[in-house]
Motif scaffolding. Structure first.
Motif, PDB file in Angstrom:
ATOM      1  N   LYS A 133      -9.012 -61.513  13.688  1.00 60.82           N
ATOM      2  CA  LYS A 133      -9.695 -60.495  14.493  1.00 60.82           C
ATOM      3  C   LYS A 133      -9.468 -59.102  13.939  1.00 60.82           C
ATOM      4  O   LYS A 133     -10.369 -58.273  13.886  1.00 60.82           O
ATOM      5  CB  LYS A 133      -9.220 -60.565  15.940  1.00 60.82           C
ATOM      6  CG  LYS A 133      -9.608 -61.835  16.671  1.00 60.82           C
ATOM      7  CD  LYS A 133      -9.079 -61.806  18.096  1.00 60.82           C
ATOM      8  CE  LYS A 133      -9.547 -63.039  18.877  1.00 60.82           C
ATOM      9  NZ  LYS A 133      -9.078 -64.295  18.286  1.00 60.82           N
ATOM     10  N   TRP A 134      -8.232 -58.825  13.537  1.00 61.02           N
ATOM     11  CA  TRP A 134      -7.870 -57.454  13.149  1.00 61.02           C
ATOM     12  C   TRP A 134      -8.276 -57.126  11.714  1.00 61.02           C
ATOM     13  O   TRP A 134      -8.285 -55.955  11.348  1.00 61.02           O
ATOM     14  CB  TRP A 134      -6.373 -57.237  13.339  1.00 61.02           C
ATOM     15  CG  TRP A 134      -5.837 -57.789  14.612  1.00 61.02           C
ATOM     16  CD1 TRP A 134      -4.801 -58.656  14.765  1.00 61.02           C
ATOM     17  CD2 TRP A 134      -6.303 -57.521  15.949  1.00 61.02           C
ATOM     18  NE1 TRP A 134      -4.595 -58.967  16.090  1.00 61.02           N
ATOM     19  CE2 TRP A 134      -5.510 -58.288  16.841  1.00 61.02           C
ATOM     20  CE3 TRP A 134      -7.325 -56.732  16.473  1.00 61.02           C
ATOM     21  CZ2 TRP A 134      -5.694 -58.261  18.212  1.00 61.02           C
ATOM     22  CZ3 TRP A 134      -7.522 -56.710  17.847  1.00 61.02           C
ATOM     23  CH2 TRP A 134      -6.713 -57.460  18.695  1.00 61.02           C
ATOM     24  N   SER A 139      -5.372 -47.438  11.602  1.00 66.67           N
ATOM     25  CA  SER A 139      -6.338 -48.532  11.508  1.00 66.67           C
ATOM     26  C   SER A 139      -6.272 -49.217  10.148  1.00 66.67           C
ATOM     27  O   SER A 139      -6.350 -50.446  10.049  1.00 66.67           O
ATOM     28  CB  SER A 139      -7.752 -48.004  11.765  1.00 66.67           C
ATOM     29  OG  SER A 139      -8.167 -47.105  10.750  1.00 66.67           O
ATOM     30  N   ASN A 163     -11.717 -53.055  14.909  1.00 70.09           N
ATOM     31  CA  ASN A 163     -10.813 -53.846  15.751  1.00 70.09           C
ATOM     32  C   ASN A 163      -9.362 -53.419  15.573  1.00 70.09           C
ATOM     33  O   ASN A 163      -8.601 -53.311  16.541  1.00 70.09           O
ATOM     34  CB  ASN A 163     -10.964 -55.332  15.429  1.00 70.09           C
ATOM     35  CG  ASN A 163     -12.296 -55.894  15.890  1.00 70.09           C
ATOM     36  OD1 ASN A 163     -13.098 -55.189  16.494  1.00 70.09           O
ATOM     37  ND2 ASN A 163     -12.545 -57.154  15.595  1.00 70.09           N
ATOM     38  N   ARG A 220     -11.221 -57.692  10.382  1.00 70.14           N
ATOM     39  CA  ARG A 220     -12.666 -57.511  10.271  1.00 70.14           C
ATOM     40  C   ARG A 220     -13.011 -56.035  10.077  1.00 70.14           C
ATOM     41  O   ARG A 220     -12.410 -55.165  10.689  1.00 70.14           O
ATOM     42  CB  ARG A 220     -13.364 -58.031  11.529  1.00 70.14           C
ATOM     43  CG  ARG A 220     -13.254 -59.531  11.725  1.00 70.14           C
ATOM     44  CD  ARG A 220     -13.837 -59.941  13.066  1.00 70.14           C
ATOM     45  NE  ARG A 220     -13.636 -61.363  13.330  1.00 70.14           N
ATOM     46  CZ  ARG A 220     -13.825 -61.931  14.520  1.00 70.14           C
ATOM     47  NH1 ARG A 220     -14.204 -61.180  15.542  1.00 70.14           N
ATOM     48  NH2 ARG A 220     -13.612 -63.223  14.683  1.00 70.14           N
ATOM     49  N   TRP A 249      -5.108 -53.070   9.520  1.00 74.53           N
ATOM     50  CA  TRP A 249      -6.123 -53.896   8.860  1.00 74.53           C
ATOM     51  C   TRP A 249      -5.581 -54.534   7.583  1.00 74.53           C
ATOM     52  O   TRP A 249      -5.774 -55.730   7.344  1.00 74.53           O
ATOM     53  CB  TRP A 249      -7.342 -53.026   8.552  1.00 74.53           C
ATOM     54  CG  TRP A 249      -8.336 -53.648   7.625  1.00 74.53           C
ATOM     55  CD1 TRP A 249      -9.168 -54.691   7.895  1.00 74.53           C
ATOM     56  CD2 TRP A 249      -8.598 -53.268   6.272  1.00 74.53           C
ATOM     57  NE1 TRP A 249      -9.953 -54.982   6.798  1.00 74.53           N
ATOM     58  CE2 TRP A 249      -9.629 -54.119   5.781  1.00 74.53           C
ATOM     59  CE3 TRP A 249      -8.094 -52.282   5.423  1.00 74.53           C
ATOM     60  CZ2 TRP A 249     -10.132 -54.021   4.492  1.00 74.53           C
ATOM     61  CZ3 TRP A 249      -8.596 -52.170   4.133  1.00 74.53           C
ATOM     62  CH2 TRP A 249      -9.592 -53.030   3.681  1.00 74.53           C
ATOM     63  N   ASN A 266     -16.048 -53.313  10.512  1.00 74.66           N
ATOM     64  CA  ASN A 266     -17.349 -53.064  11.141  1.00 74.66           C
ATOM     65  C   ASN A 266     -18.261 -52.417  10.103  1.00 74.66           C
ATOM     66  O   ASN A 266     -18.062 -51.274   9.691  1.00 74.66           O
ATOM     67  CB  ASN A 266     -17.168 -52.130  12.343  1.00 74.66           C
ATOM     68  CG  ASN A 266     -18.452 -51.932  13.129  1.00 74.66           C
ATOM     69  OD1 ASN A 266     -19.465 -51.505  12.587  1.00 74.66           O
ATOM     70  ND2 ASN A 266     -18.400 -52.240  14.413  1.00 74.66           N
TER      71      ASN A 266
END
Length: 540
Positions: A388-389, A371, A401, A391, A375, A393
């Motif tokens: 999108k990728w 991840s 994502n 971001r 990212w 959380n």
């Protein structure tokens, strides 16, 4: 903003000009407050906004690095390679040789990471160390190699865990040689799917607890190894070999010439240690990354070497006939070795239980680094639909994502197992190849450039570092063809190695995609002016 419709732009896409005296004063002030604040200040100077919580200490990041290799689980699932390559000599001395080489890789990466401690890892380092005229293409190749390597290794770990679990269960037999659970392809896939979902759930929902899980893994591992040492050597139901056999018996059974057969046996150690640089992706979650991550990378290799010997030597003392082990349909000799040594199924399974738990923890660690690598690359616009990728959380404190993207890719690739188990097995080899290429990129450009930037870090090894660079690059030149060759000859439909086909396909796709999309839209990491920040003062 769709990444495939317009060029990706950083928040700091233009070169930044720094007054380094002011920056130094700023960092010294922050360091007086806390190390995380100083590390975040350095990250901002490198062009990034801190988005993740720095919740790992030196020991915790070292423990995570240990978990990524997961000795002894990694050695157990790849035990077949040195058995075919040369037997006991290949197992013992091959482990020592590769461990020394990987220590050189770790030292080389540690030097560079002390200068550029970001989640982009080797990808970011390659960009910053390369000449301006070629830095984008080098970073692109390194970035995709690093991301693909992380994904493939995690896929191999989780699928290998499923196969290993099945082999462990089958120490219980309904009749001699027939296990209680002869899993079909779809059953194996469902176990893999369950393991993958579990690893992603824990990694995403329990991020704050992951350092404690990694710490638990250390004690669990050495407790398990101690139990294996005591039980196998004391019980030794079928007797013990002497030291001459353990440390001096060489039985090449690969069909290759003796020298290359020994190299085939190195695949076990090479697979297990391929995770050496994956922990660099955690730099932005470490309190003082320029010191802690290099120490963790190097310290873990030393710890892995010790743990590997403690695990391997007892197994060789009680090793059954190697030809019978090589002929096993499961391709997993260690459960059979345990059962032979203990003499009953229940005892063997209990000794294998620590390896099963460690396999799951390894999968969680690998999922976490997947991840972060996706990212970090997306943050610099290296992946289509990067907005999108990249971001994070905030409630989970993870790039959720990016984690889900990695999971979906792994599950999709896992479906190949239904078509061809041989073709699917190529992905684990490709994972090691691509990670090896990604590690070699920053080491090579740093070495070719005269290692000038290393002096700005806290881990400069001087002439020893240059020697380590040469050994690391020489290993990369050997490892790539080694993982592309079949492990035995003559080659059959079951033993053919599709790794070179997959690797070449990956290179072609990455290259074409760069010229079709990346050349116009990929700008690379944010840069400062032509100076390199001297980060040594961050610990003064």
């Amino acid at each position: 903003m769709a990444a495939n419709s317009e060029p990706y732009q950083h928040q700091h896409s233009e070169p930044k000009s720094h007054n380094f005296d002011n920056e130094k004063m700023k960092y010294e002030t922050e360091l007086g407050q806390s190390e995380p604040a100083a590390a975040n200040g350095l990250l901002e100077a490198l062009g990034y906004e801190p988005e993740l919580t720095r919740n790992r200490s030196t020991l915790q990041v070292a423990f995570m690095s240990f978990v990524l290799a997961s000795i002894p689980y990694g050695l157990a699932t790849t035990f077949i390679y040195p058995l075919v390559g040369g037997g006991p000599v290949n197992i013992i001395w091959g482990w020592l040789i590769v461990s020394i080489i990987i220590l050189c890789v770790a030292l080389s990466l540690g030097e560079i990471t002390s200068v550029y401690p970001t989640a982009g890892g080797v990808y970011y380092q390659s960009f910053m160390l390369s000449p301006p005229f070629c830095r984008r293409i080098i970073a692109w190749i390194c970035g995709w190699s690093y991301v693909v390597g992380n994904v493939m290794i995690t896929l191999a770990v989780n699928f290998g865990s499923a196969q290993f679990l099945i082999a462990c269960v089958n120490v219980f037999e309904v009749s001699p040689g027939v296990g209680v659970f002869e899993a079909t392809a779809y059953q194996t896939f469902l176990i893999f799917l369950a393991i993958t979902l579990l690893c992603n759930s824990v990694s995403s929902m329990a991020n704050r607890w992951l350092p404690y899980i990694d710490t638990f893994a250390i004690f669990w591992t050495f407790a398990g190894i101690l139990a294996i040492i005591i039980c196998t050597l004391v019980v030794a139901k079928n007797g013990r070999h002497n030291a001459e056999y353990v440390f001096g018996n060489f039985e090449p059974q690969s069909g290759w010439p003796v020298g290359w057969s020994f190299c085939v046996g190195l695949l076990q150690a090479a697979y297990t240690t391929s995770s050496t640089g994956m922990v660099i992706s955690m730099c932005e979650e470490v309190q003082h990354p320029s010191k802690q991550v290099p120490k963790a990378i190097v310290g873990t290799v030393i710890l892995n070497t010790l743990a590997g010997f403690l695990f391997l030597i007892p197994l060789i003392f009680v090793l059954p006939d190697s030809q019978e082990l090589i002929a096993l349909v499961s391709g997993q000799p260690v459960p059979t070795i345990m059962k032979s040594a203990i003499g009953n199924s229940a005892g063997a399974f209990l000794l294998l239980l620590p390896l099963i738990v460690l396999a799951l923890i390894c999968g969680i660690g690998c999922t976490t680094t997947v991840s972060r690598s996706i990212w970090a690359f997306a943050r610099d616009g290296g992946i289509p639909y990067s907005s999108k990728w990249r971001r994070v959380n905030k409630s989970l404190d993870v790039p959720f994502n990016a984690m889900m993207l990695g999971m979906v890719v792994q599950i999709a690739l896992g479906l190949i197992y239904f078509g061809s188990t041989t073709a699917f097995n190529a992905f684990s080899g490709v994972g090691v190849i691509t990670l090896t290429v990604s590690y070699a990129c920053p080491i090579a450009v740093s070495f070719i450039g005269g290692r000038k930037q290393i002096k700005n870090g806290e881990f400069d090894l001087g002439k020893l570092g240059a020697v380590c660079n040469v050994i690391a690059l020489a290993w990369s030149v050997l490892a790539v063809p080694l993982f592309c060759m079949p492990s035995s000859i003559p080659v059959t439909a079951e033993t053919v190695n599709y790794a070179p086909v997959v690797f070449v396909a990956f290179i072609l796709i990455a290259t074409v995609w760069y010229w079709v999309w990346g050349y116009q839209k990929y700008v690379g990491p944010p840069t400062v002016d032509d100076a390199v920040i001297d980060i040594r003062f961050s610990s003064e």
